[in-house]
Design a protein around this motif. Structure first.
Motif, PDB file in Angstrom:
ATOM      1  N   ILE A  12       0.868  -1.172   0.000  1.00 16.52           N
ATOM      2  CA  ILE A  12       0.000   0.000   0.000  1.00 16.52           C
ATOM      3  C   ILE A  12       0.905   1.222   0.000  1.00 16.52           C
ATOM      4  O   ILE A  12       1.820   1.317   0.824  1.00 16.52           O
ATOM      5  CB  ILE A  12      -0.939   0.020   1.214  1.00 16.52           C
ATOM      6  N   THR A  13       0.647   2.145  -0.905  1.00 11.76           N
ATOM      7  CA  THR A  13       1.468   3.338  -0.988  1.00 11.76           C
ATOM      8  C   THR A  13       0.580   4.546  -1.210  1.00 11.76           C
ATOM      9  O   THR A  13      -0.610   4.421  -1.495  1.00 11.76           O
ATOM     10  CB  THR A  13       2.511   3.220  -2.098  1.00 11.76           C
ATOM     11  N   GLU A  14       1.180   5.703  -1.068  1.00 13.85           N
ATOM     12  CA  GLU A  14       0.420   6.938  -1.236  1.00 13.85           C
ATOM     13  C   GLU A  14       0.652   7.537  -2.614  1.00 13.85           C
ATOM     14  O   GLU A  14       1.715   7.337  -3.227  1.00 13.85           O
ATOM     15  CB  GLU A  14       0.828   7.959  -0.164  1.00 13.85           C
ATOM     16  N   GLN A  18       7.232   6.955  -5.038  1.00 12.65           N
ATOM     17  CA  GLN A  18       7.859   6.016  -5.957  1.00 12.65           C
ATOM     18  C   GLN A  18       7.787   4.605  -5.373  1.00 12.65           C
ATOM     19  O   GLN A  18       8.019   4.408  -4.173  1.00 12.65           O
ATOM     20  CB  GLN A  18       9.323   6.404  -6.186  1.00 12.65           C
ATOM     21  N   VAL A  19       7.458   3.667  -6.218  1.00 16.65           N
ATOM     22  CA  VAL A  19       7.345   2.265  -5.791  1.00 16.65           C
ATOM     23  C   VAL A  19       8.092   1.406  -6.795  1.00 16.65           C
ATOM     24  O   VAL A  19       7.974   1.619  -8.006  1.00 16.65           O
ATOM     25  CB  VAL A  19       5.876   1.807  -5.756  1.00 16.65           C
ATOM     26  N   THR A  20       8.829   0.430  -6.283  1.00 12.20           N
ATOM     27  CA  THR A  20       9.501  -0.526  -7.171  1.00 12.20           C
ATOM     28  C   THR A  20       9.048  -1.934  -6.833  1.00 12.20           C
ATOM     29  O   THR A  20       9.089  -2.354  -5.678  1.00 12.20           O
ATOM     30  CB  THR A  20      11.021  -0.427  -7.042  1.00 12.20           C
ATOM     31  N   LEU A  21       8.607  -2.626  -7.852  1.00  9.78           N
ATOM     32  CA  LEU A  21       8.234  -4.035  -7.740  1.00  9.78           C
ATOM     33  C   LEU A  21       9.371  -4.861  -8.325  1.00  9.78           C
ATOM     34  O   LEU A  21       9.811  -4.616  -9.446  1.00  9.78           O
ATOM     35  CB  LEU A  21       6.924  -4.304  -8.485  1.00  9.78           C
ATOM     36  N   GLY A 109       2.312 -12.694  -8.502  1.00  8.97           N
ATOM     37  CA  GLY A 109       1.647 -11.405  -8.489  1.00  8.97           C
ATOM     38  C   GLY A 109       2.026 -10.515  -7.331  1.00  8.97           C
ATOM     39  O   GLY A 109       2.405 -10.990  -6.253  1.00  8.97           O
ATOM     40  N   SER A 110       1.926  -9.222  -7.586  1.00  3.12           N
ATOM     41  CA  SER A 110       2.126  -8.207  -6.542  1.00  3.12           C
ATOM     42  C   SER A 110       0.883  -7.335  -6.518  1.00  3.12           C
ATOM     43  O   SER A 110       0.538  -6.713  -7.522  1.00  3.12           O
ATOM     44  CB  SER A 110       3.354  -7.346  -6.852  1.00  3.12           C
ATOM     45  N   TRP A 111       0.215  -7.321  -5.369  1.00  2.00           N
ATOM     46  CA  TRP A 111      -0.998  -6.519  -5.215  1.00  2.00           C
ATOM     47  C   TRP A 111      -0.591  -5.118  -4.748  1.00  2.00           C
ATOM     48  O   TRP A 111      -0.064  -4.965  -3.647  1.00  2.00           O
ATOM     49  CB  TRP A 111      -1.926  -7.159  -4.179  1.00  2.00           C
ATOM     50  N   LEU A 112      -0.855  -4.129  -5.563  1.00  5.82           N
ATOM     51  CA  LEU A 112      -0.480  -2.757  -5.229  1.00  5.82           C
ATOM     52  C   LEU A 112      -1.732  -1.905  -5.088  1.00  5.82           C
ATOM     53  O   LEU A 112      -2.567  -1.867  -5.988  1.00  5.82           O
ATOM     54  CB  LEU A 112       0.426  -2.161  -6.301  1.00  5.82           C
TER      55      LEU A 112
END
Lengths: 115, 116
Positions: A12-14, A18-21, A109-112
């Protein structure tokens, strides 16, 4: 154990962050892919890579950046996350190109969620 | 342009009865066709694929699919459903000649429910 592993599995991000998978495969497959899965759309290709240091856009690349400095890793970065990027992200790999009818193998999978 | 249409978004069957998941495709060339299964919170697993060999393709877990060029169909079947078959199923087409870049076109999925 051999295969494709994605991390994080849940994030969970705002908005604006920046997000890295991360994606790692142990088969030394040449091709790697990032897909996003959304209701009503099935899976859509974001980016793919035919080999280390070779990447190309898929159907929905806007807002995403990829790199492939090593064959086994294919990170996907959301430079400034937006709510529309809330989705399930799947990394995949294949020994050869999809056009050869070769099997593509998916990670779990990555749940974002972007709030 | 390539496309794939899964005709049913939801299918419900009773355990032990046949399963039919329908898929129609559109392709300019000789396509490669796949069926993938996705169990809850899991990645996609290949069930079977067609790549211009035998038109009747057998896959894992008792599933099979028949490629019918005249009908542009690639329906997935199983003679007897099991509770563990409950999942979402995706029909996928790719361009055999690579003219459309290296990508798969996914259907929107069919959710299979198996009732006891």
């Amino acid at each position: 154990d051999a295969g494709i592993t994605q991390s994080p599995r849940y994030k969970i991000t705002e908005t604006g962050r920046q997000v890295t998978l991360m994606c790692h495969q142990t088969w030394s497959h040449s091709y790697m892919f990032w897909y996003r899965q959304d209701l009503g759309h099935g899976l859509r290709l974001i980016y793919y890579s035919a080999a280390a240091d070779i990447t190309d856009k898929g159907e929905v690349p806007d807002g995403y950046v990829v790199s492939r400095s090593k064959t086994e890793n294919f990170p996907l970065t959301l430079e400034s996350a937006t709510r529309s990027q809330t989705s399930v992200y799947f990394c995949a790999s294949s020994a050869q190109g999809i056009s050869s009818g070769n099997t593509i193998y998916f990670g779990e999978g990555s749940w974002l969620t972007v709030v | 342009a390539q496309s794939v249409t899964q005709l049913d978004s939801h299918v419900s069957v009773s355990e032990g009865t046949p399963v039919l998941l329908r898929c129609n495709y559109s392709s300019s060339y000789s396509p490669s066709l796949f069926w993938y299964v996705q169990h809850p919170n899991k990645g996609l697993q290949l069930l079977l694929k067609y790549t211009s060999a035998a038109t009747l393709v057998k896959g894992i877990n008792g599933f099979e699919a028949e490629f019918k060029k005249s009908e542009t169909s690639f329906h997935l079947t199983k003679p007897s459903a099991h509770m563990s078959d409950a999942a979402e199923y995706f029909c996928v087409v790719s361009d055999l000649y690579g003219g459309a870049t290296n990508k798969l076109i996914f259907g929107t999925g069919t959710l299979l429910a198996v009732q006891p």
